[in-house]
Scaffold this motif. Sequence first.
Motif, mmCIF file in Angstrom:
data_model
loop_
_atom_site.group_PDB
_atom_site.id
_atom_site.type_symbol
_atom_site.label_atom_id
_atom_site.label_comp_id
_atom_site.label_asym_id
_atom_site.label_seq_id
_atom_site.Cartn_x
_atom_site.Cartn_y
_atom_site.Cartn_z
ATOM 1 N N LEU A 103 -6.127 6.717 -1.752
ATOM 2 C CA LEU A 103 -5.573 6.631 -0.403
ATOM 3 C C LEU A 103 -6.509 5.856 0.521
ATOM 4 C CD1 LEU A 103 -4.221 10.285 -0.051
ATOM 5 C CD2 LEU A 103 -2.879 8.213 -0.458
ATOM 6 N N GLY B 96 0.816 -1.200 0.000
ATOM 7 C CA GLY B 96 0.000 0.000 0.000
ATOM 8 C C GLY B 96 0.852 1.252 0.000
ATOM 9 N N ASP B 97 2.014 1.175 0.636
ATOM 10 C CA ASP B 97 2.916 2.329 0.652
ATOM 11 C C ASP B 97 3.340 2.713 -0.759
ATOM 12 O OD1 ASP B 97 2.792 2.413 3.407
ATOM 13 O OD2 ASP B 97 4.673 1.329 3.707
ATOM 14 N N VAL C 124 0.607 4.792 -2.202
ATOM 15 C CA VAL C 124 0.647 6.139 -1.634
ATOM 16 C C VAL C 124 1.743 6.962 -2.289
ATOM 17 C CG1 VAL C 124 1.034 7.480 0.466
ATOM 18 C CG2 VAL C 124 -0.322 5.378 0.565
ATOM 19 N N GLU D 273 -3.593 10.002 5.276
ATOM 20 C CA GLU D 273 -2.601 11.055 5.060
ATOM 21 C C GLU D 273 -3.032 11.941 3.890
ATOM 22 O OE1 GLU D 273 2.235 11.404 4.219
ATOM 23 O OE2 GLU D 273 1.254 9.459 4.433
ATOM 24 N N VAL E 217 -5.216 4.680 4.106
ATOM 25 C CA VAL E 217 -4.350 5.783 4.527
ATOM 26 C C VAL E 217 -5.138 7.087 4.505
ATOM 27 C CG1 VAL E 217 -2.328 7.161 3.879
ATOM 28 C CG2 VAL E 217 -2.224 4.666 3.765
ATOM 29 N N GLU F 103 1.192 10.448 -4.335
ATOM 30 C CA GLU F 103 1.836 11.684 -3.893
ATOM 31 C C GLU F 103 2.506 12.437 -5.031
ATOM 32 O OE1 GLU F 103 4.330 10.284 -0.730
ATOM 33 O OE2 GLU F 103 2.903 10.895 0.809
#
Length: 285
Positions: A72, A30-31, A34, A79, A77, A38
């Motif tokens: 997200l 998942g990172d 993200v 964020e 997430v 971004e």
Amino acid sequence: MIEAARSFIWLNARVLEQRRFRYLFDGGSGDAVVAAVEAYRNDDGGFGHALEPDGRGPDSQPLHTYTALSLLAEVGVVEHAETACDFLTTITNADGGVPNCLDTPGFRAPWWQPSPDSDLLVTALLASVLHRMGVEHRWLAAATAFCWRRMTDLTESHPYEVNACARFLDHVPDRPRAEREAERLGALVRERGLVDLGDGRAHQGYSEGETHKPHHYAPTPDSLARRWFGDDELAADLDAVAAAQREDGGWTFPWAAWTPVTTYEWRPVVTIEALLALRAHGRIS
């Protein structure tokens, strides 16, 4: 089906859709999703850079921001949600709604027509994903009130707007009110013929074949809009979705490709959405 789609994604998709596919179907990070999202973020807290393929140019737009927040939310997430709300506050009208798109430099699809008026479709989408994320922000409170007011007065609509309302109703905290409005909205969909149950007739102003089918309104079995359709209607729709996979492993879209790159950017997006609908309704594992 997924193996063919996987080949299509790796051969054709942007890094973002490659990362998303890997997360959703192959246990990817998942990172990584993200990090890909971004790349589309701007200093004002919004998102741009053609994240939504039909809006070109770098500037932040409401629909780009909704798309980013949805991605997200998909990986769990929150964020950037607060700073996105801060951006939305700068473009929000006194009634709590946001315009469909901003008149910023850059190129847009012909149907991205800037208007200062508040738009229920875009505001409902943004509010829906922020409720899904569990965000608390003054922008969301005003936007939610705007959506309730506009939805209550809705007697005529079109499929994209109804779909946005359905997403809002799936996630807004006031569940009894959401249940009541969903029942009324479903009746409107059936009475006005705002769903394609096999006839393929597009709504006025839409491209040929650009229709909303049961799985668009009810992407998962627990969607409130699932009650709008019988089991046979949904089954026939899902059969058609599965049959629409092309020889290259991907799905395609019915709206106009107004510049060549959008064909290549949209097809991986709709391919992932088709697979998600089929999986959610038990057609694939």
